[in-house]
Design an enzyme around this catalytic site. Structure first.
Site, PDB file in Angstrom:
ATOM      1  NE  ARG A   1      -4.212  -1.766   0.308  1.00  0.00           N
ATOM      2  CZ  ARG A   1      -5.326  -1.306   0.816  1.00  0.00           C
ATOM      3  NH1 ARG A   1      -5.717  -0.038   1.568  1.00  0.00           N
ATOM      4  NH2 ARG A   1      -6.318  -2.166   1.050  1.00  0.00           N
TER       5      ARG A   1
ATOM      6  NE  ARG B   1      -6.682   5.909   2.407  1.00  0.00           N
ATOM      7  CZ  ARG B   1      -7.678   5.025   2.834  1.00  0.00           C
ATOM      8  NH1 ARG B   1      -8.722   5.345   3.085  1.00  0.00           N
ATOM      9  NH2 ARG B   1      -7.102   3.765   3.018  1.00  0.00           N
TER      10      ARG B   1
ATOM     11  NE  ARG C   1      -9.489   8.082  -3.147  1.00  0.00           N
ATOM     12  CZ  ARG C   1     -10.979   8.311  -3.489  1.00  0.00           C
ATOM     13  NH1 ARG C   1     -10.968   9.241  -4.548  1.00  0.00           N
ATOM     14  NH2 ARG C   1     -11.632   7.676  -2.947  1.00  0.00           N
TER      15      ARG C   1
ATOM     16  CG  ASP D   1      -8.991  -2.547  -4.550  1.00  0.00           C
ATOM     17  OD1 ASP D   1      -8.518  -1.777  -3.594  1.00  0.00           O
ATOM     18  OD2 ASP D   1      -9.840  -3.312  -4.187  1.00  0.00           O
TER      19      ASP D   1
ATOM     20  CE1 TYR E   1     -13.396  -6.341   1.462  1.00  0.00           C
ATOM     21  CE2 TYR E   1     -11.885  -8.104   0.873  1.00  0.00           C
ATOM     22  CZ  TYR E   1     -12.171  -7.075   1.484  1.00  0.00           C
ATOM     23  OH  TYR E   1     -11.279  -6.376   2.671  1.00  0.00           O
TER      24      TYR E   1
HETATM   25  O1  CP3 Z   1      -0.144  -1.486  -2.606  1.00  0.00           O
HETATM   26  C1  CP3 Z   1      -0.470  -0.368  -3.278  1.00  0.00           C
HETATM   27  O2  CP3 Z   1       0.188   0.780  -3.015  1.00  0.00           O
HETATM   28  C2  CP3 Z   1      -0.991  -0.800  -4.513  1.00  0.00           C
HETATM   29  C3  CP3 Z   1      -2.562  -0.552  -4.652  1.00  0.00           C
HETATM   30  C4  CP3 Z   1      -3.418  -1.298  -3.597  1.00  0.00           C
HETATM   31  C5  CP3 Z   1      -4.570  -0.813  -3.324  1.00  0.00           C
HETATM   32  N1  CP3 Z   1      -5.445  -1.944  -2.764  1.00  0.00           N
HETATM   33  C6  CP3 Z   1      -5.139   0.518  -3.337  1.00  0.00           C
HETATM   34  C7  CP3 Z   1      -6.187   1.125  -2.520  1.00  0.00           C
HETATM   35  C8  CP3 Z   1      -3.548  -2.691  -3.465  1.00  0.00           C
HETATM   36  C9  CP3 Z   1      -2.411  -3.687  -3.456  1.00  0.00           C
HETATM   37  C10 CP3 Z   1      -4.540  -3.000  -2.958  1.00  0.00           C
HETATM   38  C11 CP3 Z   1      -5.195  -4.255  -2.425  1.00  0.00           C
HETATM   39  C12 CP3 Z   1      -6.041  -4.435  -1.482  1.00  0.00           C
HETATM   40  N2  CP3 Z   1      -7.255  -4.104  -1.980  1.00  0.00           N
HETATM   41  C13 CP3 Z   1      -6.482  -5.760  -0.549  1.00  0.00           C
HETATM   42  C14 CP3 Z   1      -5.418  -6.764  -0.146  1.00  0.00           C
HETATM   43  C15 CP3 Z   1      -4.361  -6.100   0.438  1.00  0.00           C
HETATM   44  C16 CP3 Z   1      -4.715  -5.462   1.922  1.00  0.00           C
HETATM   45  O3  CP3 Z   1      -4.158  -4.391   2.130  1.00  0.00           O
HETATM   46  O4  CP3 Z   1      -5.081  -6.370   2.730  1.00  0.00           O
HETATM   47  C17 CP3 Z   1      -7.650  -5.575  -0.372  1.00  0.00           C
HETATM   48  C18 CP3 Z   1      -8.346  -6.392   0.805  1.00  0.00           C
HETATM   49  C19 CP3 Z   1      -8.463  -4.428  -0.772  1.00  0.00           C
HETATM   50  C20 CP3 Z   1      -9.919  -4.052  -0.816  1.00  0.00           C
HETATM   51  C21 CP3 Z   1      -9.989  -2.702  -0.453  1.00  0.00           C
HETATM   52  N3  CP3 Z   1      -9.592  -1.612  -1.339  1.00  0.00           N
HETATM   53  C22 CP3 Z   1     -10.426  -2.187   0.649  1.00  0.00           C
HETATM   54  C23 CP3 Z   1     -10.936  -3.026   2.065  1.00  0.00           C
HETATM   55  C24 CP3 Z   1     -10.388  -0.786   0.792  1.00  0.00           C
HETATM   56  C25 CP3 Z   1     -10.916   0.063   1.694  1.00  0.00           C
HETATM   57  C26 CP3 Z   1     -10.115   0.359   2.890  1.00  0.00           C
HETATM   58  C27 CP3 Z   1      -8.905   1.202   2.844  1.00  0.00           C
HETATM   59  O5  CP3 Z   1      -7.919   1.180   3.143  1.00  0.00           O
HETATM   60  O6  CP3 Z   1      -9.460   2.403   2.481  1.00  0.00           O
HETATM   61  C28 CP3 Z   1      -9.851  -0.380  -0.490  1.00  0.00           C
HETATM   62  C29 CP3 Z   1      -9.617   0.942  -0.947  1.00  0.00           C
HETATM   63  C30 CP3 Z   1      -8.253   1.286  -1.257  1.00  0.00           C
HETATM   64  N4  CP3 Z   1      -7.336   0.320  -2.110  1.00  0.00           N
HETATM   65  C31 CP3 Z   1      -7.417   2.414  -1.229  1.00  0.00           C
HETATM   66  C32 CP3 Z   1      -6.350   2.339  -1.856  1.00  0.00           C
HETATM   67  C33 CP3 Z   1      -5.059   3.348  -1.815  1.00  0.00           C
HETATM   68  C34 CP3 Z   1      -7.872   3.621  -0.485  1.00  0.00           C
HETATM   69  C35 CP3 Z   1      -9.146   4.231  -0.919  1.00  0.00           C
HETATM   70  C36 CP3 Z   1      -8.719   5.915  -1.179  1.00  0.00           C
HETATM   71  O7  CP3 Z   1      -7.657   6.153  -1.685  1.00  0.00           O
HETATM   72  O8  CP3 Z   1      -9.829   6.452  -1.423  1.00  0.00           O
END
Ligand code: CP3
Length: 350
Positions: A28, A32, A41, A78, A154
């Site tokens: 990640r 943010r 964003r 994602d 999910y």
């Molecule tokens: O790692 C990176 O920088 C690459 C991008 C990346 C994102 N999500 C961007 C993201 C990766 C590799 C993921 C994987 C992901 N997404 C997982 C598996 C890894 C983990 O962290 O457990 C899962 C379970 C998801 C599903 C997901 N996406 C959730 C549950 C959420 C909401 C929770 C949160 O962190 O806000 C997201 C949104 C998300 N995916 C964000 C980002 C940067 C935040 C949203 C935003 O910027 O508004």
């Protein structure tokens, strides 16, 4: 170009060659906690708009590389783009996390299409090509997907849940319908990962964030076996594809996961027991991890101890330095800078 490509320390580790200073990146890492991410964003509109606008997705992928000179960039996307390409309704609402239309009865599963619309994912491939062009050749580019079990949690619940109860329940009550969801994700993930390799990814990571909630028998059936099928399916077309698995929370089941799936490396969370990992995991594959993301928020002595423990425990073998899970939004950037410096000044076992 006719020039020989320079070696990438990250790929060296995955190919079996320990590096004196472990390569590092953070799960990640685009996100943010970075003001420059928050700016892009805000400009992009929705989260999926950001994922599917190649120039913006490429930009946020490169931001943490410019700031911290990490050894790997992970494409900004994602794991839920697969359900999206399968025609499910996927939304990200500010402050609420993902929302999908729940797929929680055998009848609903009967309506699931078997093949994703990959034209919807073309922007991800285009973002990879853009990043590839701009990235320093010594930096590896990581593509990824979610493991079928985690994506299914999910899809079934329609949102994140504390204990993944809806998917666990469905797997017990309606194993055939649940297997259909898993099989659909397996087939489309293979295709998606092959597309990412063709677009320039050097390495693939399979995120199984919720692997740790399953009893051993279910872990084998819903996490290990589908992941093995993805690894096999990708390698059937690209025999030397490098793949990292992340079965978060697998604990004592990790050695079995590594053996059965055939991954080149395994990402471990911060609860992993070091001697077991060294003897039964790092002896076979590279290990990636495993600073507690909360220690990175805390900083100070707690962070230094965490960093030094990871190095002392695992840097004698093949290690990719990372966190044990994703970096959290409230993490101070100065703490990340400090961690990078401390890892890069590693002088070997004392
Ligand atoms: O790692 C990176 O920088 C690459 C991008 C990346 C994102 N999500 C961007 C993201 C990766 C590799 C993921 C994987 C992901 N997404 C997982 C598996 C890894 C983990 O962290 O457990 C899962 C379970 C998801 C599903 C997901 N996406 C959730 C549950 C959420 C909401 C929770 C949160 O962190 O806000 C997201 C949104 C998300 N995916 C964000 C980002 C940067 C935040 C949203 C935003 O910027 O508004």
């Amino acid at each position: 170009m006719t020039q020989a490509s320079p070696t990438k320390p990250f790929l060296e580790v995955l190919s079996g060659r320990r590096q004196p200073v472990p390569p590092l990146w953070m799960m990640r890492q685009a996100g943010r906690y970075l003001p420059e991410y928050r700016d892009v964003r805000a400009k992009a509109g929705g989260f999926l708009d950001l994922c599917f606008t190649p120039e913006l997705a490429a930009e946020v992928t490169l931001q943490p590389i410019r700031r911290f000179a990490f050894d790997a960039a992970i494409i900004f996307s994602d794991i839920l783009v697969i359900p999206y390409a399968l025609g499910r309704d996927v939304r990200f609402e500010a402050g609420e996390g993902p929302r999908l239309d729940p797929l929680d009865t055998p009848d609903k599963v009967g309506t699931l299409t078997s093949t994703a619309d990959f034209t919807k994912l073309e922007p991800v491939f285009e973002a990879l090509r853009r990043v590839r062009r701009e990235l320093d050749p010594k930096v590896a580019l990581i593509g990824f997907c979610g493991a079928p079990w985690t994506v299914a949690t999910y899809m079934v619940a329609g949102q994140g849940t504390p204990d993944q109860a809806p998917a666990r329940m469905m797997a017990y009550r309606h194993p055939d319908a649940f297997a259909e969801i898993i099989d659909t994700i397996v087939g489309n993930s293979i295709h998606y990962l092959l597309g990412q390799l063709a677009a320039g990814a050097d390495v693939l990571q399979i995120f199984d964030t919720w692997a740790g909630v399953l009893p051993p028998r279910e872990f084998q059936r819903w996490s290990v076996e589908p992941t093995r099928r993805i690894v096999d399916g990708v390698r059937r077309r690209v025999p030397n594809a490098k793949i990292i698995g992340f079965p978060r929370g697998a604990g004592a089941l990790l050695p079995g996961y590594v053996e059965a799936t055939g991954v080149d490396a395994v990402s471990i969370d911060w609860t992993a027991e070091p001697s077991m990992i060294r003897e039964r995991v790092q002896s076979r594959v590279a290990v990636q991890g495993n600073v507690d993301p909360l220690a990175l928020i805390a900083g100070g002595d707690a962070l230094d101890r965490s960093i030094d423990d990871v190095l002392a425990n695992f840097a004698g073998g093949r290690l990719i330095f990372n966190l044990g899970h994703g970096i959290q939004p409230e993490t101070p950037i100065a703490h990340v800078e400090h961690m990078v410096k401390r890892v890069r000044s590693y002088k070997g076992p004392s």
